[in-house]
Design an enzyme around this catalytic site. Structure first.
Site, PDB file in Angstrom:
ATOM      1  CB  SER A   1      -7.204  -2.258   7.195  1.00 45.04           C
ATOM      2  OG  SER A   1      -6.334  -1.910   8.214  1.00 45.04           O
ATOM      3  CB  THR A   2     -10.220   0.016  10.458  1.00 49.08           C
ATOM      4  OG1 THR A   2     -10.881   0.598   9.316  1.00 49.08           O
ATOM      5  CG2 THR A   2      -8.854   0.631  10.616  1.00 49.08           C
TER       6      THR A   2
ATOM      7  CG  HIS B   1      -3.386  -1.182  -2.613  1.00 47.23           C
ATOM      8  ND1 HIS B   1      -4.700  -1.205  -2.195  1.00 47.23           N
ATOM      9  CD2 HIS B   1      -3.020   0.111  -2.677  1.00 47.23           C
ATOM     10  CE1 HIS B   1      -5.097   0.031  -2.010  1.00 47.23           C
ATOM     11  NE2 HIS B   1      -4.109   0.848  -2.295  1.00 47.23           N
TER      12      HIS B   1
ATOM     13  N   GLY C   1     -13.731  -0.187   8.483  1.00 47.04           N
ATOM     14  CA  GLY C   1     -14.551   1.028   8.354  1.00 47.04           C
ATOM     15  C   GLY C   1     -15.235   1.144   6.998  1.00 47.04           C
ATOM     16  CB  THR C   2     -13.982   0.611   3.532  1.00 47.58           C
ATOM     17  OG1 THR C   2     -12.843   1.432   3.766  1.00 47.58           O
ATOM     18  CG2 THR C   2     -14.482   0.791   2.116  1.00 47.58           C
TER      19      THR C   2
ATOM     20  CE  LYS D   1     -14.600   5.721  -0.062  1.00 44.35           C
ATOM     21  NZ  LYS D   1     -13.215   5.511   0.287  1.00 44.35           N
TER      22      LYS D   1
ATOM     23  NE  ARG E   1      -2.514  -1.746   3.218  1.00 47.00           N
ATOM     24  CZ  ARG E   1      -3.083  -1.914   4.409  1.00 47.00           C
ATOM     25  NH1 ARG E   1      -4.222  -1.328   4.669  1.00 47.00           N
ATOM     26  NH2 ARG E   1      -2.521  -2.678   5.319  1.00 47.00           N
ATOM     27  CD  GLN E   2       4.317   4.703   1.999  1.00 48.53           C
ATOM     28  OE1 GLN E   2       3.410   4.648   2.812  1.00 48.53           O
ATOM     29  NE2 GLN E   2       4.730   5.861   1.503  1.00 48.53           N
TER      30      GLN E   2
HETATM   31  C1  R5P Z   1      -7.955   1.077   0.174  1.00 49.18           C
HETATM   32  O1  R5P Z   1      -7.477   1.676  -0.753  1.00 49.18           O
HETATM   33  C2  R5P Z   1      -8.144  -0.395   0.174  1.00 49.18           C
HETATM   34  O2  R5P Z   1      -8.493  -0.840  -1.102  1.00 49.18           O
HETATM   35  C3  R5P Z   1      -9.197  -0.786   1.184  1.00 49.18           C
HETATM   36  O3  R5P Z   1     -10.442  -0.206   0.776  1.00 49.18           O
HETATM   37  C4  R5P Z   1      -8.847  -0.291   2.548  1.00 49.18           C
HETATM   38  O4  R5P Z   1      -7.558  -0.762   2.895  1.00 49.18           O
HETATM   39  C5  R5P Z   1      -9.854  -0.753   3.567  1.00 49.18           C
HETATM   40  O5  R5P Z   1      -9.493  -0.213   4.796  1.00 49.18           O
HETATM   41  P1  R5P Z   1     -10.468  -0.240   6.050  1.00 49.18           P
HETATM   42  O6  R5P Z   1     -10.893  -1.669   6.269  1.00 49.18           O
HETATM   43  O7  R5P Z   1      -9.594   0.269   7.168  1.00 49.18           O
HETATM   44  O8  R5P Z   1     -11.604   0.659   5.763  1.00 49.18           O
END
Ligand code: R5P
Length: 281
Positions: free
Chosen positions: A215-216, A124, A218-219, A185, A91-92
């Protein structure tokens, strides 16, 4: 003969791999008392495919991949492929503040010191494959994801959480012969974003949201909550890589009808296997 070597970051895939392929070269992987890794390949092969996922502890798994490459070259391997189901640091992929590294470039260049080919699942940013000096392939898990959700989804809709992930949703939807779209969005204030699926009516329809990483959570929680408010039927969410921050599985599970990820990273919800894809590379 082409042999597979399974690193400790892919041990969770090893049993399934053995069921379908006997060609696995045994390795010893240990740690010295000071924490440094030790690897030894028990045999040799002209050509070998090292399978090593690089989830937490990422750096250890990455170093192990290099050590396995070195050990195999030492035993005379002429051609080496690295299959990295989850590539850490992916991701970086750009400099957003002056002075930052492009970490995925550093990782890919280093893997390229030992390996001729690199296969990564659902990278990614697929454009970053250009940093690998040899042949580099982004493997899509769409076939496996579509197979898992086919019955559950029925004549539903496949959605990407943002426009950037649209190709992922498209790949799954096309295999199922279903409609697909993405969320848009819109920033309404510095702290508030509004999301809505573009050009589709989700009322009464089962929906599958497809992303590369959770990850978290949230999305996915935001998107799923919105779909429920809009009158969607069942809401399923899937990602290739369950990176899962603390509490994310519980948070997402509460908001959806089912959460599933592939087994590029072993997690309690890794219900979709990429092993058939690995064995067919
Ligand atoms: C973002 O660009 C990725 O494609 C994922 O949407 C993101 O990593 C999801 O992150 P999180 O679960 O924290 O919302």
């Amino acid at each position: 003969m082409l042999m597979f070597v399974v690193g400790s970051g892919a041990r969770h895939l090893g049993d399934e791999m053995k069921r379908f392929s006997g060609d696995i070269l045994e390795v010893e992987i240990m740690k010295f008392p000071d924490g440094e890794k030790y690897v030894r390949v028990l045999g040799s092969a002209d050509e070998a495919t090292v399978v090593q996922s690089t989830f937490k502890p990422q750096d250890e798994h990455l170093i192990e991949l290099l050590l396995l490459g070195d050990a195999l070259r030492e035993r005379g391997a002429k051609r080496l492929r690295a299959v990295v189901p989850y590539l850490a640091y992916s991701r970086q992929d750009r400099v957003t503040k002056e002075g930052e590294s492009i970490s995925v470039r550093a990782v890919m260049k280093t893997i390229g010191l030992y390996y001729d080919e690199l296969y990564v699942f659902d990278l990614h940013n697929p454009e970053t494959l250009k940093f690998f000096p040899g042949r580099a392939v982004n493997v899509s898990p769409a076939r496996a994801i579509a197979g898992y959700f086919k019955e559950k989804l029925g004549d539903g809709i496949v959605l990407a959480p943002d426009e950037g992930a649209r190709e992922r949703a498209k790949a799954v939807a096309e295999r199922l012969g279903l409609e697909f779209s993405h969320f848009e969005k819109e920033r309404i204030s510095p702290t508030e974003v509004r999301m809505r699926p573009v050009d589709v009516n989700v009322t009464g329809k089962n929906v599958l949201i497809v992303d590369d990483i959770i990850s978290t959570g949230g999305t996915m929680v935001k998107a799923a909550t919105l779909l429920k408010e809009m009158g969607a039927g069942k809401v399923f969410v899937v990602a290739t890589h369950g990176v899962f921050a603390e509490g994310a599985i519980e948070r997402v599970s509460k908001a959806v009808d089912e959460l599933a990820v592939t087994n590029t990273i072993p997690t309690p919800v890794s219900r979709i296997s990429v092993v058939p894809d690995i064995l067919s590379l």
